[in-house]
Design a protein around this motif. Structure first.
Motif, short mmCIF file in Angstrom:
data_model
loop_
_atom_site.label_atom_id
_atom_site.label_comp_id
_atom_site.label_asym_id
_atom_site.label_seq_id
_atom_site.Cartn_x
_atom_site.Cartn_y
_atom_site.Cartn_z
N ARG A 283 -5.01 3.19 5.22
CA ARG A 283 -3.93 4.15 4.96
C ARG A 283 -2.60 3.43 4.74
N GLY A 284 -2.36 2.40 5.53
CA GLY A 284 -1.11 1.66 5.40
C GLY A 284 -1.01 0.95 4.06
N ASN A 287 -0.43 3.47 1.35
CA ASN A 287 0.97 3.89 1.40
C ASN A 287 1.88 2.85 0.73
N LEU A 391 1.76 6.79 10.19
CA LEU A 391 0.45 6.23 9.86
C LEU A 391 -0.53 6.38 11.02
#
Length: 458
Positions: A283-284, A287, A391
């Motif tokens: 996810r990081g 992003n 996050l």
């Protein structure tokens, strides 16, 4: 042009390059930076060979906007410096000339030779198969076969605007294929960073890696241990800060290279609960990719905070379970993880210190009473730490309500913030008043009522 498996590892001929005249290729001087053209024309004027080379040529042929324009010439670095007063010579391992136009830098490299002649012997040093110095100069043909991938060995000649191809790079470009020049294992041993470059170009261009070029990626990752940790940091920034970091992460893990660069993180990911897969890293990185593609700023501090968080989180949880205070555990574990990581990838202090602050602020988000939220809001690293909290909430590490509370708190007016904090304080008040010896019943009654009202407001 497709080729048979028997042709895959052949050594291209340096005597019969493919010459593509200007009308038959798509490169236009209108798409080359004015400063790069100044360097090319000036070298030509001084009777030196001058070619645009490498990624700039490759990207122009693919219809992309090049990030950099590099020049190759038969002029030595010292001769380049004599031609350009705005020139600085850099590097020991590879001697280069940088021609400065304000913030824009045009890199000029002298044609590299094969280092076989006696005159060149002292300028090229190979130790255990790895090139540690390469300042042996030669011809354009030798230079082409010293480059790494065929698609990076294309030259645009300012003399007649033709395209010169010594390594079948145009055919591989059309086929969407990434191929090393020469014997792949030898080329990776000469410079193990080429394994990371293979991953980078495959992700950036969407190319497939040719079989013989790909096979050693599974077998020679250990060679990265011999690469200076500072150089690996620079390469990882190129990998993860180009808008396709999530793809890079997945490919590095596929080839077993991520485990060699981030052993603590890989160990944490390998121990994930099958019912609750770890998703924060993915996810990081997604992003970060989105921010880069939207033209928003990114920082290595946040990137490495994401990449190293899992071993930090696991270590903190373990020490807290053993009775250590969370802040003390965070300080100790983050220091240990950083020390171990520095031996693999050297993160400069200007990034590692903010990274550790992002981690250290995470427990403080749980403290929502009194003046603590206001103090946290003014912390210089608040915004990065808050983004990191989001996050964690998306990954299921913390309650989404906590992240939503901090989102509302930032946007709230002064009176609304005071009300939100007062509600948090009231929830804690009954526990403190139970210890009082007198007036406990009436105080507790008031506290419970206030707490109930606060819960209703939430």
């Amino acid at each position: 042009m497709q080729e048979s498996d028997n042709d895959i590892t052949r050594t291209p001929s340096a005597t019969t390059p493919l010459i593509v005249p200007r009308p038959e290729h798509g490169i236009s001087r209108a798409n080359i930076s004015a400063n790069a053209l100044k360097v090319l024309y000036r070298l030509k004027q001084e009777n030196f060979q001058a070619h645009l080379v490498g990624g700039g040529v490759r990207d122009l042929l693919l219809g992309h906007e090049p990030k950099d324009f590099d020049v190759a010439t038969d002029a030595t670095p010292e001769q380049v410096r004599q031609v350009f007063r705005n020139c600085r010579l850099i590097g020991r391992r590879f001697r280069l000339a940088h021609v400065h136009f304000g913030r824009d830098i045009i890199e000029v490299a002298t044609f590299r030779g094969n280092g076989e002649s006696e005159a060149e012997e002292g300028e090229r040093c190979v130790e255990n198969g790895m090139i540690v110095r390469d300042n042996a100069y030669g011809t354009i043909a030798e230079d082409a076969l010293r480059r790494d991938f065929t698609i990076n060995a294309l030259y645009y000649n300012i003399q007649d605007f033709s395209l010169i191809d010594y390594a079948d790079g145009l055919a591989d470009l059309r086929a969407g294929k990434l191929r090393l020049i020469g014997d792949p294992e030898q080329r990776y041993r000469e410079d193990p960073v080429r394994m990371l470059r293979a991953v980078r170009f495959a992700c950036k261009l969407g190319f497939s890696i040719e079989e013989a070029t790909e096979r050693p990626l599974f077998e020679l990752g250990h060679l990265l241990d011999g690469v200076p940790a500072a150089r690996l940091f620079d390469e990882l920034i190129k990998l993860f800060h180009a808008g396709y970091g999530l793809d890079v992460f997945e490919k590095l893990r596929h080839y077993g290279l991520f485990a060699l660069l981030f052993p603590d993180t890989e160990a944490a990911l390998a121990c994930e609960d099958h019912d609750f897969p770890i998703t924060l890293v993915s996810r990081g990185l997604a992003n970060t990719d989105a921010r880069i593609q939207a033209g928003k700023p990114v920082t290595p501090a946040f990137l490495f905070a994401v990449l190293l968080w899992e071993p930090v989180r696991a270590g903190v949880e373990r020490m807290v379970a053993e009775g250590m205070q969370i802040n003390e555990a965070m300080t100790q574990v983050s220091a240990e993880v950083c020390v171990r990581q520095q031996s693999r990838v050297a993160v400069p202090k200007r990034f590692s210190l903010p990274m550790r602050e992002i981690w250290a602020l995470q427990p403080r988000f749980e403290q929502r009473e009194g003046k603590r939220p206001f103090r946290l809001l003014t912390h210089p690293r608040f915004r990065a730490a808050y983004d990191f909290l989001l996050l964690r909430a998306e990954a299921g590490e913390v309650d989404r309500e906590l992240a939503e509370w901090w989102t509302r708190f930032q946007d709230a007016s002064g009176q609304e913030r005071a009300s939100m904090v007062e509600g948090g304080a009231r929830r804690r008040r009954p526990r403190r008043r139970r210890r009082r010896k007198s007036g406990a019943a009436s105080s507790n009654g008031g506290g419970e009522s206030s707490a109930g009202a606060a819960k209703g407001a939430q």
